[in-house]
Design a protein around this motif. Structure first.
Motif, PDB file in Angstrom:
ATOM      1  N   ASN A   1       1.975  -8.188   8.530  1.00  0.00           N
ATOM      2  CA  ASN A   1       1.587  -8.967   7.349  1.00  0.00           C
ATOM      3  C   ASN A   1       0.208  -9.608   7.478  1.00  0.00           C
ATOM      4  O   ASN A   1      -0.390  -9.973   6.464  1.00  0.00           O
ATOM      5  N   LYS A   2      -0.300  -9.753   8.688  1.00  0.00           N
ATOM      6  CA  LYS A   2      -1.634 -10.323   8.890  1.00  0.00           C
ATOM      7  C   LYS A   2      -2.752  -9.327   8.594  1.00  0.00           C
ATOM      8  O   LYS A   2      -3.904  -9.721   8.442  1.00  0.00           O
ATOM      9  N   LEU A   3      -2.425  -8.042   8.530  1.00  0.00           N
ATOM     10  CA  LEU A   3      -3.453  -7.035   8.239  1.00  0.00           C
ATOM     11  C   LEU A   3      -4.017  -7.263   6.840  1.00  0.00           C
ATOM     12  O   LEU A   3      -3.266  -7.499   5.891  1.00  0.00           O
ATOM     13  N   GLU A   4      -5.330  -7.173   6.710  1.00  0.00           N
ATOM     14  CA  GLU A   4      -5.975  -7.414   5.418  1.00  0.00           C
ATOM     15  C   GLU A   4      -5.863  -6.215   4.476  1.00  0.00           C
ATOM     16  O   GLU A   4      -5.712  -6.375   3.278  1.00  0.00           O
ATOM     17  N   ASN A   5      -5.937  -5.013   5.029  1.00  0.00           N
ATOM     18  CA  ASN A   5      -5.930  -3.804   4.211  1.00  0.00           C
ATOM     19  C   ASN A   5      -4.495  -3.460   3.799  1.00  0.00           C
ATOM     20  O   ASN A   5      -3.628  -3.252   4.650  1.00  0.00           O
ATOM     21  N   GLN A   6      -4.255  -3.362   2.498  1.00  0.00           N
ATOM     22  CA  GLN A   6      -2.907  -3.096   1.978  1.00  0.00           C
ATOM     23  C   GLN A   6      -2.378  -1.731   2.436  1.00  0.00           C
ATOM     24  O   GLN A   6      -1.204  -1.605   2.777  1.00  0.00           O
ATOM     25  N   ASP A   7      -3.223  -0.714   2.441  1.00  0.00           N
ATOM     26  CA  ASP A   7      -2.767   0.612   2.870  1.00  0.00           C
ATOM     27  C   ASP A   7      -2.340   0.598   4.338  1.00  0.00           C
ATOM     28  O   ASP A   7      -1.328   1.207   4.705  1.00  0.00           O
ATOM     29  N   GLU A   8      -3.096  -0.091   5.176  1.00  0.00           N
ATOM     30  CA  GLU A   8      -2.728  -0.206   6.586  1.00  0.00           C
ATOM     31  C   GLU A   8      -1.401  -0.946   6.736  1.00  0.00           C
ATOM     32  O   GLU A   8      -0.538  -0.550   7.518  1.00  0.00           O
ATOM     33  N   ARG A   9      -1.240  -2.022   5.963  1.00  0.00           N
ATOM     34  CA  ARG A   9       0.032  -2.768   5.990  1.00  0.00           C
ATOM     35  C   ARG A   9       1.183  -1.867   5.573  1.00  0.00           C
ATOM     36  O   ARG A   9       2.254  -1.874   6.191  1.00  0.00           O
ATOM     37  N   ASP A  10       0.960  -1.100   4.514  1.00  0.00           N
ATOM     38  CA  ASP A  10       2.023  -0.221   4.020  1.00  0.00           C
ATOM     39  C   ASP A  10       2.434   0.815   5.066  1.00  0.00           C
ATOM     40  O   ASP A  10       3.629   1.030   5.295  1.00  0.00           O
ATOM     41  N   VAL A  11       1.447   1.449   5.702  1.00  0.00           N
ATOM     42  CA  VAL A  11       1.757   2.445   6.728  1.00  0.00           C
ATOM     43  C   VAL A  11       2.570   1.815   7.853  1.00  0.00           C
ATOM     44  O   VAL A  11       3.593   2.356   8.280  1.00  0.00           O
ATOM     45  N   MET A  12       2.122   0.676   8.329  1.00  0.00           N
ATOM     46  CA  MET A  12       2.820   0.010   9.436  1.00  0.00           C
ATOM     47  C   MET A  12       4.222  -0.440   9.025  1.00  0.00           C
ATOM     48  O   MET A  12       5.184  -0.309   9.788  1.00  0.00           O
ATOM     49  N   PHE A  13       4.344  -0.952   7.805  1.00  0.00           N
ATOM     50  CA  PHE A  13       5.645  -1.391   7.302  1.00  0.00           C
ATOM     51  C   PHE A  13       6.615  -0.216   7.210  1.00  0.00           C
ATOM     52  O   PHE A  13       7.747  -0.290   7.698  1.00  0.00           O
ATOM     53  N   TYR A  14       6.164   0.848   6.582  1.00  0.00           N
ATOM     54  CA  TYR A  14       7.043   2.014   6.418  1.00  0.00           C
ATOM     55  C   TYR A  14       7.424   2.630   7.764  1.00  0.00           C
ATOM     56  O   TYR A  14       8.544   3.086   7.953  1.00  0.00           O
TER      57      TYR A  14
END
Length: 103
Positions: A54-67
């Motif tokens: 959740n600390k990642l600024e880039n939404q796409d990076e957050r999404d990849v890590m979350f998924y």
């Protein structure tokens, strides 16, 4: 003398020289505590991973890590879900890993 002695199939331990089950109960309690502590550690690890994602600024990076790490999706599933190539997913993942501090 009985020709066919009856057997006791109640699921309880029988035939030991021990008069009670105190050591069995103590072992069981110790194992329950170990399992509880392991569960607590897993929850802490999960929360730490979620916090770092959740600390990642880039939404796409957050999404990849979350998924990948929260949902447990495979790479091809993430690519399909995000409507991009697997290669791009790998790049986003690599960028995100560089930004996440892992101790």
């Amino acid at each position: 003398m009985k020709m066919y002695p009856s057997s006791n199939n109640d699921g309880m331990p029988h035939g030991s020289n021990q008069s009670d089950l105190s050591s069995y109960a103590a072992d069981l309690l110790e194992r329950e505590d170990e399992l509880y502590q392991e569960g607590v550690k897993q929850v802490q690890t999960y929360k730490d991973i979620e916090y770092r994602i959740n600390k990642l600024e880039n939404q796409d990076e957050r999404d990849v890590m979350f998924y990948r790490y929260i949902k447990g999706f495979k790479w091809w599933q993430i690519a399909q879900l995000m409507d991009c190539s697997e290669e791009w997913i790998y790049k986003l993942h690599g960028r995100a890993l560089k930004k996440i501090q892992i101790n």
